[in-house]
Design a protein around this motif. Structure first.
Motif, PDB file in Angstrom:
ATOM      1  N   ILE A 105      47.922 -15.823  27.272  1.00 36.49           N
ATOM      2  CA  ILE A 105      47.456 -16.548  26.098  1.00 36.49           C
ATOM      3  C   ILE A 105      45.936 -16.636  26.142  1.00 36.49           C
ATOM      4  O   ILE A 105      45.364 -16.986  27.163  1.00 36.49           O
ATOM      5  CB  ILE A 105      48.096 -17.957  26.030  1.00 36.49           C
ATOM      6  CG1 ILE A 105      47.657 -18.711  24.772  1.00 36.49           C
ATOM      7  CG2 ILE A 105      47.804 -18.747  27.301  1.00 36.49           C
ATOM      8  CD1 ILE A 105      48.285 -18.212  23.519  1.00 36.49           C
ATOM      9  N   ASP A 106      45.305 -16.261  25.043  1.00 32.92           N
ATOM     10  CA  ASP A 106      43.849 -16.342  24.932  1.00 32.92           C
ATOM     11  C   ASP A 106      43.494 -17.422  23.918  1.00 32.92           C
ATOM     12  O   ASP A 106      44.225 -17.642  22.945  1.00 32.92           O
ATOM     13  CB  ASP A 106      43.264 -15.004  24.467  1.00 32.92           C
ATOM     14  CG  ASP A 106      43.511 -13.891  25.470  1.00 32.92           C
ATOM     15  OD1 ASP A 106      43.330 -14.137  26.669  1.00 32.92           O
ATOM     16  OD2 ASP A 106      43.901 -12.782  25.052  1.00 32.92           O
ATOM     17  N   VAL A 107      42.373 -18.079  24.139  1.00 31.26           N
ATOM     18  CA  VAL A 107      41.947 -19.120  23.214  1.00 31.26           C
ATOM     19  C   VAL A 107      40.454 -19.009  22.973  1.00 31.26           C
ATOM     20  O   VAL A 107      39.669 -18.773  23.900  1.00 31.26           O
ATOM     21  CB  VAL A 107      42.309 -20.528  23.751  1.00 31.26           C
ATOM     22  CG1 VAL A 107      41.696 -20.771  25.129  1.00 31.26           C
ATOM     23  CG2 VAL A 107      41.860 -21.613  22.787  1.00 31.26           C
ATOM     24  N   SER A 130      45.865 -16.732  20.743  1.00 32.87           N
ATOM     25  CA  SER A 130      46.419 -15.399  20.499  1.00 32.87           C
ATOM     26  C   SER A 130      47.102 -14.866  21.744  1.00 32.87           C
ATOM     27  O   SER A 130      46.786 -15.264  22.876  1.00 32.87           O
ATOM     28  CB  SER A 130      45.315 -14.440  20.045  1.00 32.87           C
ATOM     29  OG  SER A 130      44.380 -14.213  21.077  1.00 32.87           O
ATOM     30  N   PHE A 131      48.032 -13.944  21.518  1.00 33.79           N
ATOM     31  CA  PHE A 131      48.720 -13.256  22.618  1.00 33.79           C
ATOM     32  C   PHE A 131      49.199 -11.909  22.096  1.00 33.79           C
ATOM     33  O   PHE A 131      49.222 -11.662  20.887  1.00 33.79           O
ATOM     34  CB  PHE A 131      49.898 -14.089  23.137  1.00 33.79           C
ATOM     35  CG  PHE A 131      50.957 -14.382  22.113  1.00 33.79           C
ATOM     36  CD1 PHE A 131      52.064 -13.543  21.959  1.00 33.79           C
ATOM     37  CD2 PHE A 131      50.865 -15.498  21.289  1.00 33.79           C
ATOM     38  CE1 PHE A 131      53.038 -13.811  21.024  1.00 33.79           C
ATOM     39  CE2 PHE A 131      51.836 -15.773  20.344  1.00 33.79           C
ATOM     40  CZ  PHE A 131      52.923 -14.929  20.200  1.00 33.79           C
ATOM     41  N   ARG A 132      49.585 -11.033  23.024  1.00 32.24           N
ATOM     42  CA  ARG A 132      49.994  -9.681  22.646  1.00 32.24           C
ATOM     43  C   ARG A 132      51.413  -9.384  23.134  1.00 32.24           C
ATOM     44  O   ARG A 132      51.819  -9.826  24.203  1.00 32.24           O
ATOM     45  CB  ARG A 132      49.033  -8.644  23.220  1.00 32.24           C
ATOM     46  CG  ARG A 132      47.601  -8.817  22.753  1.00 32.24           C
ATOM     47  CD  ARG A 132      46.781  -7.554  23.017  1.00 32.24           C
ATOM     48  NE  ARG A 132      46.861  -7.130  24.413  1.00 32.24           N
ATOM     49  CZ  ARG A 132      46.438  -5.946  24.843  1.00 32.24           C
ATOM     50  NH1 ARG A 132      45.945  -5.072  23.982  1.00 32.24           N
ATOM     51  NH2 ARG A 132      46.515  -5.629  26.118  1.00 32.24           N
ATOM     52  N   LEU A 133      52.143  -8.608  22.329  1.00 31.29           N
ATOM     53  CA  LEU A 133      53.487  -8.167  22.674  1.00 31.29           C
ATOM     54  C   LEU A 133      53.594  -6.659  22.478  1.00 31.29           C
ATOM     55  O   LEU A 133      52.866  -6.074  21.671  1.00 31.29           O
ATOM     56  CB  LEU A 133      54.533  -8.874  21.795  1.00 31.29           C
ATOM     57  CG  LEU A 133      54.619 -10.403  21.907  1.00 31.29           C
ATOM     58  CD1 LEU A 133      55.575 -10.940  20.858  1.00 31.29           C
ATOM     59  CD2 LEU A 133      55.075 -10.821  23.300  1.00 31.29           C
ATOM     60  N   LYS A 134      54.523  -6.046  23.201  1.00 23.51           N
ATOM     61  CA  LYS A 134      54.748  -4.611  23.040  1.00 23.51           C
ATOM     62  C   LYS A 134      55.436  -4.348  21.709  1.00 23.51           C
ATOM     63  O   LYS A 134      56.405  -5.019  21.352  1.00 23.51           O
ATOM     64  CB  LYS A 134      55.629  -4.083  24.175  1.00 23.51           C
ATOM     65  CG  LYS A 134      54.948  -4.026  25.522  1.00 23.51           C
ATOM     66  CD  LYS A 134      55.884  -3.413  26.556  1.00 23.51           C
ATOM     67  CE  LYS A 134      55.211  -3.342  27.920  1.00 23.51           C
ATOM     68  NZ  LYS A 134      56.110  -2.757  28.945  1.00 23.51           N
ATOM     69  N   LYS A 135      54.955  -3.345  20.976  1.00 28.15           N
ATOM     70  CA  LYS A 135      55.605  -2.999  19.723  1.00 28.15           C
ATOM     71  C   LYS A 135      56.601  -1.861  19.943  1.00 28.15           C
ATOM     72  O   LYS A 135      56.536  -1.144  20.940  1.00 28.15           O
ATOM     73  CB  LYS A 135      54.585  -2.607  18.667  1.00 28.15           C
ATOM     74  CG  LYS A 135      53.847  -1.309  18.910  1.00 28.15           C
ATOM     75  CD  LYS A 135      52.893  -1.041  17.759  1.00 28.15           C
ATOM     76  CE  LYS A 135      52.141   0.287  17.962  1.00 28.15           C
ATOM     77  NZ  LYS A 135      51.195   0.546  16.864  1.00 28.15           N
TER      78      LYS A 135
END
Length: 362
Positions: free
Chosen positions: A329-331, A342-347
């Motif tokens: 998690i980024d802030v 924000s955060f990232r997930l695999k598409k």
């Protein structure tokens, strides 16, 4: 050590030169001048070789080891910054390096133990404070009823409802603590599947619309927000992440100094990842608190803890769920302008049959 090395070198030089001169004096045909020259040459050569060997390969390393041990006794570990990982054939230097490595390991262990001790103290203080509030509230209402207030039906119903609300809050807190503990010990496993992230975000916003409207907060999506955006993750846990982040944003967007608070969700494609952003226009978070907001029970403004509600565990749960997804998690936040989490997930890369879509994460 310099004087010791020199003294030993002088003794060795005199011994070798004396033995050499004595041997040559017994040989026929060798003059006294030859014996004297041999004595001086043998003595000088032996002195130089002995002094260099003793000083640079033995006594200097022994002196260094002694200094390290002396600092360890005093618990002065400043010498760790001087440690070198260079390979060497000198056994004394290797011993010295082992001492450096051992001291470094122990120093890290000591720092970790201190950090964990501080964490335990803070956690016990925080959890005690969080637990006593609903317990004392429920106790107060129940004892009031036992003291005679139960005879008034209106008072009885109102106090029982308040006691029930306090116990419900206690139950939520205990459940969050249990989940956080299971996440940290990896007792909760992630069940991955392909799902429509855009649809999930819309569902969360629809679910929280009533809460947002009651606080005068607008939930919004950009005009170009996609209809479908497939990702590979644990749908239930990601729903919890988005719900916690949205709830947190709603909680603090009503503090917007300009009024008209809003919370917005955005998605961006970044290579083989999808970045999810939850934005708000609240008061923002001071920079000195950004590294700690994901700790258990940590609140930027302690005085507003009970007014804002919540268990203080939402962001800690978010952090651990995303770490289980190999994400983070980024802030970004600016006081007076709002925050962005924000955060990232695999598409999804390819299409699979439904029977292959769901599997247990290793």
């Amino acid at each position: 050590m310099l004087h010791t090395a020199r003294a030993v070198a002088i003794l060795l030089a005199l011994s070798v030169a004396g033995i050499t001169a004595a041997f040559l004096s017994l040989v026929d045909g060798v003059s006294s001048l030859g014996v004297l020259v041999s004595f001086l040459v043998a003595g000088a050569a032996t002195y130089l070789l002995s002094f260099i060997t003793l000083e640079f390969f033995i006594f200097r390393e022994i002196n260094h080891i002694h200094e390290v041990l002396h600092k360890l006794k005093k618990k002065d570990l400043s010498f760790l910054q001087e440690a070198s990982a260079k390979d060497t054939r000198n056994p004394l230097r290797r011993i010295n390096q082992e001492i450096f490595n051992f001291a470094g390991l122990k120093q890290r262990e000591i720092e970790e133990l201190k950090r964990m001790a501080d964490f335990r103290r803070e956690f016990l203080a925080d959890v005690s404070h969080e637990l006593k509030t609903p317990i004392f509230a429920a106790q107060g209402y129940i004892y009031t009823l036992l003291d005679g207030a139960a005879d008034d039906e209106a008072v009885r119903t109102r106090f029982l409802q308040k006691a029930a609300n306090s116990l419900d809050g206690l139950d939520v807190l205990v459940q969050d603590l249990l989940m956080l503990s299971q996440l940290e010990t990896k007792q909760i496993r992630m069940y991955y599947s392909y799902f429509n992230l855009a649809e999930l975000i819309r569902a969360v916003f629809d679910q929280m619309e009533g809460k947002a409207e009651s606080q005068g907060i607008a939930l919004r999506l950009p005009a170009d927000f996609p209809e479908q955006l497939w990702v590979w993750a644990d749908k239930q846990r990601i729903q919890q992440v988005i719900t916690n982040l949205t709830s947190n944003a709603i909680k603090y967007s009503n503090d917007s100094p300009e009024g008209g608070g809003w919370v917005e969700a955005q998605v961006r494609e970044e290579g083989d990842r999808i970045r999810v952003l939850i934005k708000d226009n609240g008061r923002g978070i001071p920079a000195e608190h950004l590294n700690r907001i994901f700790e258990r029970f940590y609140r930027v403004e302690k005085s507003r803890a009970k007014v804002s509600g919540g268990t203080g565990l939402g962001l800690a749960i978010v952090k651990h769920i995303l770490e289980a997804h190999k994400s983070q998690i980024d802030v970004q936040s600016e006081v007076g302008k709002g925050s962005v989490f924000s955060f990232r997930l695999k598409k999804r890369k390819d299409k699979r049959s439904r029977s292959q879509q769901t599997e247990l994460a290793e």
